[in-house]
Design a protein around this motif. Structure first.
Motif, PDB file in Angstrom:
ATOM      1  N   VAL A   1       5.700   4.393   1.792  1.00  0.00           N
ATOM      2  CA  VAL A   1       6.284   5.664   2.252  1.00  0.00           C
ATOM      3  C   VAL A   1       6.877   5.496   3.653  1.00  0.00           C
ATOM      4  O   VAL A   1       7.991   5.954   3.926  1.00  0.00           O
ATOM      5  CB  VAL A   1       5.235   6.804   2.218  1.00  0.00           C
ATOM      6  CG1 VAL A   1       5.725   8.038   2.947  1.00  0.00           C
ATOM      7  CG2 VAL A   1       4.874   7.152   0.771  1.00  0.00           C
ATOM      8  N   GLU A   2       6.130   4.831   4.549  1.00  0.00           N
ATOM      9  CA  GLU A   2       6.626   4.596   5.907  1.00  0.00           C
ATOM     10  C   GLU A   2       7.894   3.739   5.893  1.00  0.00           C
ATOM     11  O   GLU A   2       8.867   4.031   6.596  1.00  0.00           O
ATOM     12  CB  GLU A   2       5.534   3.920   6.751  1.00  0.00           C
ATOM     13  CG  GLU A   2       5.930   3.694   8.184  1.00  0.00           C
ATOM     14  CD  GLU A   2       4.824   3.040   9.021  1.00  0.00           C
ATOM     15  OE1 GLU A   2       5.135   2.654  10.171  1.00  0.00           O
ATOM     16  OE2 GLU A   2       3.681   2.901   8.537  1.00  0.00           O
TER      17      GLU A   2
ATOM     18  N   LYS B   1       0.861  -1.169   0.000  1.00  0.00           N
ATOM     19  CA  LYS B   1       0.000   0.000   0.000  1.00  0.00           C
ATOM     20  C   LYS B   1       0.909   1.235   0.000  1.00  0.00           C
ATOM     21  O   LYS B   1       1.968   1.234   0.635  1.00  0.00           O
ATOM     22  CB  LYS B   1      -0.898  -0.044   1.244  1.00  0.00           C
ATOM     23  CG  LYS B   1      -2.067   0.881   1.200  1.00  0.00           C
ATOM     24  CD  LYS B   1      -3.091   0.526   2.271  1.00  0.00           C
ATOM     25  CE  LYS B   1      -2.479   0.504   3.654  1.00  0.00           C
ATOM     26  NZ  LYS B   1      -3.466   0.389   4.727  1.00  0.00           N
ATOM     27  N   LYS B   2       0.523   2.278  -0.723  1.00  0.00           N
ATOM     28  CA  LYS B   2       1.386   3.451  -0.881  1.00  0.00           C
ATOM     29  C   LYS B   2       1.809   4.053   0.457  1.00  0.00           C
ATOM     30  O   LYS B   2       2.983   4.369   0.658  1.00  0.00           O
ATOM     31  CB  LYS B   2       0.699   4.527  -1.737  1.00  0.00           C
ATOM     32  CG  LYS B   2       1.644   5.670  -2.108  1.00  0.00           C
ATOM     33  CD  LYS B   2       0.967   6.803  -2.877  1.00  0.00           C
ATOM     34  CE  LYS B   2       0.528   6.390  -4.224  1.00  0.00           C
ATOM     35  NZ  LYS B   2       0.062   7.529  -5.058  1.00  0.00           N
ATOM     36  N   THR B   3       0.889   4.164   1.397  1.00  0.00           N
ATOM     37  CA  THR B   3       1.243   4.745   2.699  1.00  0.00           C
ATOM     38  C   THR B   3       2.245   3.864   3.442  1.00  0.00           C
ATOM     39  O   THR B   3       3.141   4.367   4.121  1.00  0.00           O
ATOM     40  CB  THR B   3      -0.005   4.983   3.570  1.00  0.00           C
ATOM     41  OG1 THR B   3      -0.736   3.757   3.693  1.00  0.00           O
ATOM     42  CG2 THR B   3      -0.900   6.060   2.980  1.00  0.00           C
ATOM     43  N   ASP B   4       2.111   2.539   3.296  1.00  0.00           N
ATOM     44  CA  ASP B   4       3.064   1.621   3.920  1.00  0.00           C
ATOM     45  C   ASP B   4       4.441   1.740   3.271  1.00  0.00           C
ATOM     46  O   ASP B   4       5.464   1.719   3.959  1.00  0.00           O
ATOM     47  CB  ASP B   4       2.579   0.177   3.827  1.00  0.00           C
ATOM     48  CG  ASP B   4       1.329  -0.086   4.666  1.00  0.00           C
ATOM     49  OD1 ASP B   4       0.986   0.746   5.536  1.00  0.00           O
ATOM     50  OD2 ASP B   4       0.696  -1.142   4.438  1.00  0.00           O
TER      51      ASP B   4
END
Length: 167
Positions: free
Chosen positions: A149-150, A144-147
């Motif tokens: 980035v993290e 997932k994109k947010t994952d």
């Protein structure tokens, strides 16, 4: 990273744990071009490509390059640039890094089959943004994109990924 079932898995980095998508054919120890499987092994994270028009202020120590409309990756086993970055237009088979969907907004190039590249042993093996519901990839690892980035904010330049079959 460990495989959970079929084309889905878990990516673990220190205390971080993320769901991820894998190849349509799961994982394989004998990667071949077009087999839709994610290759088993330990691979350095070479560098990060990203869409600056969609994502800004990337926090990562990995070497980085903004994706432009002329960026590609050769997947033609019979070409001298097989499994390498190429500039478009490129008359042989290739993957375009600038896509209309979000899958390549962030692309980490894995050091799979690149030192040197063996024709037909697989190309374009990346960590990239996952489809909805973690739909399977063509052989990559997708988060997932947010994952993603993290995860990027935590990685160091000497980082690697180990892809292994389920226990």
């Amino acid at each position: 990273m460990r495989l959970v079932k079929g084309s889905q898995g878990k990516l673990v980095y220190g205390p971080l744990e993320f769901d991820c998508a894998l190849g349509k054919a799961g994982v394989t120890e004998e990667k071949r071009e077009g087999d839709h499987a994610t290759p088993v092994g330990r691979y350095l994270l070479r560098w990060l490509f990203y869409r600056a028009d969609k994502i800004s202020n990337i926090q990562s120590l990995l070497p980085q390059q903004k994706i432009s409309t002329v960026d590609g990756w050769c997947d033609a086993p019979d070409h001298e640039h097989y499994n390498r970055y190429v500039r478009l237009p490129f008359e042989h088979s290739h993957e375009k890094l600038w896509r209309d969907d979000d899958l390549y907004d962030l692309v980490i190039v894995l050091g799979h089959n690149d030192s040197p590249a063996v024709p037909g042993a697989g190309s374009c093996i990346f960590i990239h943004v996952a489809q909805d519901q973690y739909g399977p990839t063509e052989g990559c690892v997708a988060l997932k994109k947010t994952d993603l980035v993290e995860l990027l904010a935590e990685l160091d330049p000497e980082c690697w990924i180990e892809i292994a079959p389920a226990d």
